[in-house]
Write an enzyme that holds these catalytic residues in place. Sequence first.
Site, PDB file in Angstrom:
ATOM      1  N   ASP A   1       0.882  -1.150   0.000  1.00  0.00           N
ATOM      2  CA  ASP A   1       0.000   0.000   0.000  1.00  0.00           C
ATOM      3  C   ASP A   1       0.933   1.218   0.000  1.00  0.00           C
ATOM      4  O   ASP A   1       1.843   1.292   0.836  1.00  0.00           O
ATOM      5  CB  ASP A   1      -0.830  -0.048   1.305  1.00  0.00           C
TER       6      ASP A   1
ATOM      7  N   SER B   1      -8.948   7.719   1.260  1.00  0.00           N
ATOM      8  CA  SER B   1      -9.442   6.815   2.319  1.00  0.00           C
ATOM      9  C   SER B   1      -9.095   7.308   3.719  1.00  0.00           C
ATOM     10  O   SER B   1      -9.601   6.780   4.705  1.00  0.00           O
ATOM     11  CB  SER B   1      -8.855   5.414   2.128  1.00  0.00           C
TER      12      SER B   1
ATOM     13  N   HIS C   1      -2.349   5.843   6.675  1.00  0.00           N
ATOM     14  CA  HIS C   1      -1.481   4.671   6.774  1.00  0.00           C
ATOM     15  C   HIS C   1      -0.676   4.522   5.491  1.00  0.00           C
ATOM     16  O   HIS C   1      -1.101   4.969   4.419  1.00  0.00           O
ATOM     17  CB  HIS C   1      -2.322   3.406   7.019  1.00  0.00           C
TER      18      HIS C   1
ATOM     19  N   ALA D   1      -4.520  -7.344   4.469  1.00  0.00           N
ATOM     20  CA  ALA D   1      -5.463  -7.911   5.418  1.00  0.00           C
ATOM     21  C   ALA D   1      -6.393  -8.868   4.670  1.00  0.00           C
ATOM     22  O   ALA D   1      -6.828  -8.559   3.576  1.00  0.00           O
ATOM     23  CB  ALA D   1      -6.284  -6.792   6.083  1.00  0.00           C
TER      24      ALA D   1
ATOM     25  N   GLU E   1      -9.077   4.441  -4.473  1.00  0.00           N
ATOM     26  CA  GLU E   1      -8.732   3.337  -3.577  1.00  0.00           C
ATOM     27  C   GLU E   1      -8.285   2.163  -4.428  1.00  0.00           C
ATOM     28  O   GLU E   1      -8.769   1.989  -5.560  1.00  0.00           O
ATOM     29  CB  GLU E   1      -9.946   2.945  -2.720  1.00  0.00           C
TER      30      GLU E   1
ATOM     31  N   HIS F   1       0.397   5.062  -0.367  1.00  0.00           N
ATOM     32  CA  HIS F   1      -0.530   6.173  -0.542  1.00  0.00           C
ATOM     33  C   HIS F   1       0.153   7.535  -0.488  1.00  0.00           C
ATOM     34  O   HIS F   1       1.080   7.732   0.306  1.00  0.00           O
ATOM     35  CB  HIS F   1      -1.587   6.150   0.574  1.00  0.00           C
TER      36      HIS F   1
ATOM     37  N   HIS G   1      -4.506  10.805   0.544  1.00  0.00           N
ATOM     38  CA  HIS G   1      -5.318   9.726  -0.046  1.00  0.00           C
ATOM     39  C   HIS G   1      -6.771   9.802   0.435  1.00  0.00           C
ATOM     40  O   HIS G   1      -7.031  10.081   1.603  1.00  0.00           O
ATOM     41  CB  HIS G   1      -4.732   8.361   0.314  1.00  0.00           C
TER      42      HIS G   1
HETATM   43  C1  VGL Z   1      -5.657  -2.411   3.445  1.00  0.00           C
HETATM   44  C2  VGL Z   1      -7.253  -1.113   4.429  1.00  0.00           C
HETATM   45  C3  VGL Z   1      -6.760   0.006   3.819  1.00  0.00           C
HETATM   46  C4  VGL Z   1      -5.049  -3.773   3.268  1.00  0.00           C
HETATM   47  C5  VGL Z   1      -5.157  -1.303   2.810  1.00  0.00           C
HETATM   48  O1  VGL Z   1      -3.837  -3.861   2.988  1.00  0.00           O
HETATM   49  O2  VGL Z   1      -5.781  -4.771   3.412  1.00  0.00           O
HETATM   50  N1  VGL Z   1      -6.720  -2.314   4.239  1.00  0.00           N
HETATM   51  N2  VGL Z   1      -5.706  -0.106   3.001  1.00  0.00           N
HETATM   52 ZN    ZN Z   2      -4.684   1.614   2.242  1.00  0.00          ZN
END
Ligand code: VGL
Ligand code: ZN
Length: 195
Positions: A53, A61, A76, A136, A108, A55, A59
Amino acid sequence: MPMEITARDALIVVDMQNDFMPGGALAVQAGDQIVPLINRLLDIFPTRVLTRDWHPPDHLSFAANPLFIDQSWPAHCVQNTPGAEFHPQLRQQLADTIVSKGTHAGQEAYSGFQSTELEGWLKQRGVERVFVAGVATDYCVKSTALDALTAGFDACLIRDAVRGVDNPPGSEAAAVSAMLKAGVNSIESREILPA
Ligand code: VGL
Ligand code: ZN
């Protein structure tokens, strides 16, 4: 059932970055516990991809008061920050490529295939089957595994080598069900053997 890895198999390690580890900005519970499993797998596979990820600071989100369940998140994995670096114990030097996603402020991207070169990169190398590990389970792992199927790959979830956000509670189990229903196979990491 033990499964031998062949030249047409690739490992995709999803988002094993500090911000998703315990203590990180968007921590996945016990996310760090899968590092040793993934390190063993990185030794076994002939083709190894790390996604991250990645960003920009603005970003879409990111929210000051993130709800999680509406897919708004704390900031993040901001590009070039320590939180966006891979877990220090991850043997990232074994990666054949690193795929950055979510790099545009207005878009996203949970899947490693979304707006990246990953599909072509794998096909150029003759890859037919991908094995997915990382975090995740309920977001980026799920999207990546489902997009792998859409791109025409066989896909296999390494069940003990993934961890989920599980927010809302139950979303991790639901994600695993959705993947299996779509045709993703499931395997335990100990079943994966070198050719
Ligand atoms: C993720 C939430 C936001 C992931 C990435 O890596 O699963 N989850 N950005
Ligand atoms: Zn993310």
